[in-house]
Structure formats: structure tokens, C-alpha cells
Motif scaffolding. Structure first.
Motif, PDB file in Angstrom:
ATOM      1  N   GLU A 209       0.856  -1.188   0.000  1.00 57.50           N
ATOM      2  CA  GLU A 209       0.000   0.000   0.000  1.00 57.50           C
ATOM      3  C   GLU A 209       0.892   1.237   0.000  1.00 57.50           C
ATOM      4  O   GLU A 209       0.910   2.000   0.938  1.00 57.50           O
ATOM      5  CB  GLU A 209      -0.883   0.000   1.256  1.00 57.50           C
ATOM      6  CG  GLU A 209      -1.729  -1.226   1.389  1.00 57.50           C
ATOM      7  CD  GLU A 209      -2.126  -1.482   2.838  1.00 57.50           C
ATOM      8  OE1 GLU A 209      -3.259  -1.906   3.043  1.00 57.50           O
ATOM      9  OE2 GLU A 209      -1.317  -1.279   3.745  1.00 57.50           O
ATOM     10  N   ASN A 210       1.638   1.373  -1.088  1.00 53.14           N
ATOM     11  CA  ASN A 210       2.713   2.352  -1.103  1.00 53.14           C
ATOM     12  C   ASN A 210       2.238   3.789  -0.943  1.00 53.14           C
ATOM     13  O   ASN A 210       1.582   4.350  -1.796  1.00 53.14           O
ATOM     14  CB  ASN A 210       3.500   2.220  -2.405  1.00 53.14           C
ATOM     15  CG  ASN A 210       4.832   2.898  -2.287  1.00 53.14           C
ATOM     16  OD1 ASN A 210       4.957   3.904  -1.590  1.00 53.14           O
ATOM     17  ND2 ASN A 210       5.827   2.342  -2.948  1.00 53.14           N
ATOM     18  N   LEU A 211       2.633   4.375   0.166  1.00 53.66           N
ATOM     19  CA  LEU A 211       2.205   5.720   0.534  1.00 53.66           C
ATOM     20  C   LEU A 211       2.699   6.779  -0.440  1.00 53.66           C
ATOM     21  O   LEU A 211       1.971   7.678  -0.818  1.00 53.66           O
ATOM     22  CB  LEU A 211       2.749   5.995   1.933  1.00 53.66           C
ATOM     23  CG  LEU A 211       2.379   7.284   2.619  1.00 53.66           C
ATOM     24  CD1 LEU A 211       0.889   7.317   2.853  1.00 53.66           C
ATOM     25  CD2 LEU A 211       3.113   7.377   3.939  1.00 53.66           C
ATOM     26  N   ASP A 212       3.965   6.647  -0.856  1.00 54.93           N
ATOM     27  CA  ASP A 212       4.567   7.701  -1.673  1.00 54.93           C
ATOM     28  C   ASP A 212       3.892   7.866  -3.020  1.00 54.93           C
ATOM     29  O   ASP A 212       3.987   8.900  -3.652  1.00 54.93           O
ATOM     30  CB  ASP A 212       6.052   7.394  -1.919  1.00 54.93           C
ATOM     31  CG  ASP A 212       6.813   7.411  -0.621  1.00 54.93           C
ATOM     32  OD1 ASP A 212       6.350   8.106   0.291  1.00 54.93           O
ATOM     33  OD2 ASP A 212       7.837   6.724  -0.524  1.00 54.93           O
ATOM     34  N   LEU A 213       3.240   6.793  -3.495  1.00 50.35           N
ATOM     35  CA  LEU A 213       2.631   6.879  -4.817  1.00 50.35           C
ATOM     36  C   LEU A 213       1.167   7.310  -4.761  1.00 50.35           C
ATOM     37  O   LEU A 213       0.535   7.511  -5.776  1.00 50.35           O
ATOM     38  CB  LEU A 213       2.743   5.516  -5.529  1.00 50.35           C
ATOM     39  CG  LEU A 213       4.187   5.058  -5.765  1.00 50.35           C
ATOM     40  CD1 LEU A 213       4.198   3.733  -6.512  1.00 50.35           C
ATOM     41  CD2 LEU A 213       4.964   6.101  -6.553  1.00 50.35           C
TER      42      LEU A 213
END
Ligand code: SAH
Length: 225
Positions: free
Chosen positions: A161-165
Motif C-alpha cells: 500500500e505504497n504511501l509515496d505513490l
């Protein structure tokens, strides 16, 4: 981080807190959330918390004394008291990041026609709106705020659940996403994503994010006439 939520419908909120990212954050003790029943702070008969508006008119207003008692018994040295209100500051990712810096949030869920103005003036630090529309209570808005902030706590999201993207995380929108099957009603997955060329794929994705940020207005997908 600690959050207290004051509501007349604690059960609704408690159920939502058990699932997904929020449930996990609480279980892993990355976030402490206490749901408080406003009626527990009422000293009126039958634990009353609302009354008719002075000056007449339809609907009920949440009374100041139970709200004041709740806030005064919950606040600590560095607490921020937030009232959900359509008249508040519009909630956005930046505000969520500011909330993340706080040790303790007390979020008040309004109901009926709203809350007594004297409580707002004397005890509320920040009114927050989740958009220009009227809901029946602050429970959904409080969940919107809490879930948005929880996602920003380090360790809450796992790798998938990649935050940066996420959209808004860096002023960009997330690229368009595709999963199986390869074709849906004649619509194909962009060839580049099937090419196996990771460098080119990454470049395509980052171009997409830029293009969407520049050209896509938020209502691009609004096809309702
Ligand atoms: N009469 C009020 C609206 C009351 S709605 C007015 O015109 O401003 C009842 C409660 O629901 C509010 O007190 C607030 O806590 C919550 N609420 C409704 N819509 C909201 C929104 N868009 N954002 C945040 N809270 C909202």
C-alpha cells in the motif's frame, strides 16, 4: 498518537475502527483511539444532550455543557480539539499531515442542526469540513479524518500500500492502474505494462503522474449530465 472521538453513536464508529488499515494500526498500537459517548458527559435527566434552538425553529441543537464536560475531561497539555462542521476549514492531505504532528486529537461529531455556538467559541481549536455538502452527523467526517491521518503514521501501511505513490502525496495523481484480465470489453492494457521493461514502465508511470497532475481536473470523470 492518540485520538478521542466524541459522538452520540459510538457503536457505528467502533465497528469501522476494527477493519482494514485502521484496525491494524490500532492492533499494532501505532495509534490509540477512544470512542466516547457524549451522553456519558451529560448531567441532565435521561442523559439529554440536545435541546430546541433559542429563537424557535425546527430541529435540535447539541447543548454546550455535555460537550464542555467531555472536552475538559479529555484534553491534556497538548491536545487539539476539532469539531466536524460543514462551515469548517476544508480537509485536505496537508491538514492531515499537520494533524499527524499532534500528540492528541479530540474530535467532536456534531448532530442534528449542529452545536451551541458558545462551545465552538470557547473550546474548539479547529473546525473541519470534508466538503461542501451536508451530512447528518460528524461520524463519517471523523472517520475520514482519522483514516487519512492513520495512513500517514510510519509503519501503518505495508509495502503493498505504497504511501509515496498515493495521489496528493507529492502534488501528483497516481498513474492509471490495470490488473487481470488483459482485455475488458475490447479495452486493452497499455502495451508498455506488458513489455517487461521495468525502466520504461517506471518512466511511463512517472510521465502519467505528471500528465494527470497537469491536465486532469478533479471532475474529469464526472459523466453525469
Ligand atoms: N445546520 C448545519 C449542518 C448540520 S449537519 C449547517 O448548516 O452548517 C449536522 C452535523 O453533521 C454537523 O454539526 C457536523 O458535525 C456534521 N457534518 C455535516 N456535514 C459535514 C461536512 N460536510 N463536513 C464535516 N462535518 C459535517
Amino acid at each position: 498518537m492518540k485520538i478521542d472521538i466524541v459522538t452520540i453513536f459510538p457503536e457505528v464508529i467502533k465497528t469501522y475502527l476494527e477493519i482494514g488499515v485502521l484496525g491494524r494500526a490500532i492492533q499494532q498500537k501505532l495509534l490509540e483511539i477512544n470512542v466516547r459517548n457524549l451522553r456519558d458527559y451529560s448531567e441532565y435527566p435521561h442523559r439529554q444532550v440536545d435541546d430546541y434552538p433559542y429563537g424557535g425553529g425546527a430541529g435540535m441543537v447539541l447543548m454546550a455543557p455535555p460537550l464542555i464536560k467531555a472536552v475538559e475531561s479529555l484534553v491534556e497539555n497538548n491536545s487539539v480539539v476539532i469539531l466536524t462542521s460543514p462551515q469548517g476549514c476544508k480537509f485536505h492531505q496537508k491538514l492531515a499531515r499537520q494533524f499527524l504532528q499532534q500528540e492528541h486529537l479530540v474530535i467532536i461529531c456534531g448532530r442534528y442542526r449542529g452545536v451551541d455556538q458558545r462551545f465552538i467559541e470557547g473550546w474548539v481549536d479547529q473546525q473541519v469540513s470534508i466538503g461542501d455538502y451536508i451530512l447528518s452527523g460528524g461520524e463519517l467526517p471523523s472517520m475520514v479524518v482519522v483514516e487519512t491521518v492513520a495512513r500517514l503514521i510510519p509503519g501503518v501501511l505495508n509495502n503493498s500500500e505504497n504511501l509515496d505513490l498515493d495521489s496528493f502525496s507529492n502534488g501528483l495523481f497516481e498513474e492509471d492502474l490495470y490488473t487481470r484480465p488483459r482485455e475488458v470489453d475490447g479495452r486493452k492494457v497499455p502495451d508498455i505494462l506488458l513489455s517487461g521493461n521495468h525502466k520504461q514502465i517506471e518512466q511511463w508511470r512517472s510521465e502519467q503522474r505528471e500528465i494527470k497532475a497537469k491536465e486532469l481536473k478533479k471532475n474529469i470523470n464526472n459523466k453525469i449530465k
